[in-house]
Design an enzyme around this catalytic site. Structure first.
Site, PDB file in Angstrom:
ATOM      1  N   ASP A 123     135.537  58.111  41.167  1.00  0.00           N
ATOM      2  CA  ASP A 123     136.250  59.015  40.269  1.00  0.00           C
ATOM      3  C   ASP A 123     135.494  60.355  40.170  1.00  0.00           C
ATOM      4  OD1 ASP A 123     138.285  59.556  38.420  1.00  0.00           O
ATOM      5  OD2 ASP A 123     137.121  58.799  36.718  1.00  0.00           O
ATOM      6  N   HIS A 124     136.225  61.434  39.871  1.00  0.00           N
ATOM      7  CA  HIS A 124     135.631  62.731  39.508  1.00  0.00           C
ATOM      8  C   HIS A 124     134.323  63.116  40.182  1.00  0.00           C
ATOM      9  CE1 HIS A 124     138.179  64.098  36.243  1.00  0.00           C
ATOM     10  NE2 HIS A 124     138.184  62.883  35.736  1.00  0.00           N
ATOM     11  N   GLY A 142     142.283  60.598  31.143  1.00  0.00           N
ATOM     12  CA  GLY A 142     142.177  60.583  29.684  1.00  0.00           C
ATOM     13  C   GLY A 142     143.092  59.535  29.078  1.00  0.00           C
ATOM     14  N   SER A 175     142.714  56.683  27.565  1.00  0.00           N
ATOM     15  CA  SER A 175     142.416  55.987  26.303  1.00  0.00           C
ATOM     16  C   SER A 175     143.073  56.681  25.128  1.00  0.00           C
ATOM     17  CB  SER A 175     140.903  55.965  26.034  1.00  0.00           C
ATOM     18  OG  SER A 175     140.224  55.364  27.095  1.00  0.00           O
ATOM     19  N   ASN A 212     144.048  56.598  34.332  1.00  0.00           N
ATOM     20  CA  ASN A 212     142.599  56.406  34.238  1.00  0.00           C
ATOM     21  C   ASN A 212     142.202  56.146  32.793  1.00  0.00           C
ATOM     22  OD1 ASN A 212     142.792  57.389  36.881  1.00  0.00           O
ATOM     23  ND2 ASN A 212     140.773  58.333  36.730  1.00  0.00           N
ATOM     24  N   VAL A 213     141.557  55.012  32.574  1.00  0.00           N
ATOM     25  CA  VAL A 213     141.097  54.641  31.239  1.00  0.00           C
ATOM     26  C   VAL A 213     139.588  54.486  31.282  1.00  0.00           C
ATOM     27  CG1 VAL A 213     141.206  52.886  29.432  1.00  0.00           C
ATOM     28  CG2 VAL A 213     143.266  53.469  30.726  1.00  0.00           C
ATOM     29  N   HIS A 263     140.267  64.115  28.038  1.00  0.00           N
ATOM     30  CA  HIS A 263     139.244  63.088  28.246  1.00  0.00           C
ATOM     31  C   HIS A 263     138.531  62.778  26.930  1.00  0.00           C
ATOM     32  CE1 HIS A 263     138.973  64.259  32.693  1.00  0.00           C
ATOM     33  NE2 HIS A 263     139.173  62.966  32.703  1.00  0.00           N
ATOM     34  N   GLY A 264     138.163  61.517  26.736  1.00  0.00           N
ATOM     35  CA  GLY A 264     137.290  61.158  25.623  1.00  0.00           C
ATOM     36  C   GLY A 264     135.899  61.717  25.865  1.00  0.00           C
ATOM     37  N   ASP A 283     137.091  66.858  42.198  1.00  0.00           N
ATOM     38  CA  ASP A 283     137.600  67.579  41.032  1.00  0.00           C
ATOM     39  C   ASP A 283     137.177  69.040  41.102  1.00  0.00           C
ATOM     40  OD1 ASP A 283     138.264  68.660  38.627  1.00  0.00           O
ATOM     41  OD2 ASP A 283     137.207  67.172  37.400  1.00  0.00           O
TER      42      ASP A 283
HETATM   43  P1  13P Z   1     139.247  58.469  28.840  1.00  0.00           P
HETATM   44  O1  13P Z   1     137.756  58.224  28.761  1.00  0.00           O
HETATM   45  O2  13P Z   1     139.687  59.496  27.869  1.00  0.00           O
HETATM   46  O3  13P Z   1     140.014  57.198  28.826  1.00  0.00           O
HETATM   47  O4  13P Z   1     139.492  59.135  30.283  1.00  0.00           O
HETATM   48  C1  13P Z   1     139.056  58.455  31.434  1.00  0.00           C
HETATM   49  C2  13P Z   1     139.284  59.236  32.671  1.00  0.00           C
HETATM   50  O5  13P Z   1     140.182  60.023  32.789  1.00  0.00           O
HETATM   51  C3  13P Z   1     138.341  59.000  33.773  1.00  0.00           C
HETATM   52  O6  13P Z   1     138.669  59.739  34.888  1.00  0.00           O
END
Ligand code: 13P
Length: 245
Positions: free
Chosen positions: A24-25, A175, A177, A196-197, A137-138, A56
Site C-alpha cells: 500500500d501507499h 480511509g 474506517s 482500504n481499511v 485517512h485516520g 502514491d
Molecule cells: P483508514 O486508516 O482511515 O481506515 O484508511 C486506511 C487506508 O486508506 C490505507 O491505505
C-alpha cells in the site's frame, strides 16, 4: 528490511482463496514533501513477490504524478504485477491538524477532478485508481491515532462524475474506517471496487498489544470480521472467509 519480514509472515498464514499481498501507499513525496526512493522500494517489493503495489503521487502536480506512476507501471508490468495509483488528496496523514470534517466535505477540498482523472487513466493505463470524494485517512500519529475516527461520508454525485469520466477502471476507496455505512454501500453501487481499511484494525491491534501478542492477534481478527460482517454488510462474505466475531 520490513518488506521481507512482512512477506515471510504472510507466507506463513496466507490463504490464496481470499488473500493477496499488496504493498500500500509508496509515496513519491512524504508528509513533509521530501522525496522518497519510491522506485527502489517498489523494485524490492516486486523482487520479493508482492502481488500488487500502490504508488502514491497524489502530493505532486498532475503531470509529475502521471510521470511517477508511469515509471512504476513500467517496472511492475515487467513483473506481471498490477498497480494502484492515487489522484486527488485523501487527507489525514499530513503534519498538522485538519480543518473540521464538514468544512472539508462542503468545500470539496482535495476531491479528485474528473477531467484530470480521465487524463490520468488514459495516459498511465493504471489498473486501479484511488479517489477522494469525502473519504479521509485516520490519523497515524499523535494523540489522534488512538481516538475515534471522524464519521466520513461520500459525495456520490462526484463519484458518478469521476466514474463517467474514467470509464471501466476499478476505483479504490481509501480511509475506509468509520465511513457511514450508507455511504459505503452507495459507493460500491457507484463504482468502488476496493476498500482500504486501516484504523479500525490498527487500533484493535495496538490495544491488544498492550496486553500480549496473542491478544493483539485475536483482537485484530475479531475487528477484521466485524468490518466485513457488520460495516460492509457484504452478504455472506464473512461466512465464506470462515471468520467469526
Ligand atoms: P483508514 O486508516 O482511515 O481506515 O484508511 C486506511 C487506508 O486508506 C490505507 O491505505
Amino acid at each position: 528490511g520490513s518488506l521481507r519480514i512482512i512477506r515471510d509472515a504472510y507466507a506463513g498464514c496466507k490463504d490464496e482463496r481470499f488473500t493477496r499481498l499488496h504493498l500500500d501507499h509508496v509515496p513519491v513525496l512524504d508528509e513533509d514533501n521530501r522525496p522518497v526512493a519510491y522506485e527502489a522500494i517498489i523494485a524490492e517489493a516486486l523482487d520479493l513477490g508482492y502481488e500488487s503495489v500502490m504508488v502514491d503521487g497524489s502530493r505532486l502536480p498532475l503531470e509529475a504524478n502521471i510521470a511517477a506512476t508511469g515509471k512504476v507501471i513500467a517496472l511492475a508490468r515487467a513483473a506481471g504485477v498490477p498497480v494502484e495509483a492515487e489522484l486527488g488528496a485523501v487527507l489525514g496523514h499530513e503534519a498538522g491538524p485538519l480543518p473540521p470534517y464538514e468544512e472539508l466535505f462542503r468545500s470539496g477540498r482535495g476531491f479528485t477532478d474528473p477531467a484530470e482523472a480521465a487524463r490520468f487513466v488514459r495516459e498511465t493505463g493504471v489498473d486501479w485508481l484511488s479517489v477522494a470524494v469525502g473519504n479521509i485517512h485516520g490519523a497515524i500519529s499523535g494523540a489522534a491515532k488512538s481516538a475515534k475516527k471522524v464519521e466520513a461520508r461520500l459525495n456520490i454525485e462526484h463519484l458518478d462524475r469521476i466514474r463517467a469520466a474514467v470509464g471501466p477502471v476499478p476505483l479504490v476507496l481509501h480511509g475506509g474506517s468509520g465511513i457511514r455505512k450508507a455511504s459505503i454501500l452507495a459507493g460500491v453501487k457507484h463504482g468502488i471496487a476496493k476498500i482500504n481499511v486501516g484504523t479500525a484494525l490498527r487500533q484493535a491491534y495496538e490495544a491488544g498489544l498492550a496486553v500480549s501478542p496473542a491478544e493483539a492477534r485475536d483482537r485484530t481478527r475479531a475487528a477484521t470480521a466485524a468490518v466485513i460482517r457488520d460495516e460492509l454488510e457484504i452478504a455472506g462474505s464473512a461466512d465464506r472467509l470462515g471468520v467469526s466475531g
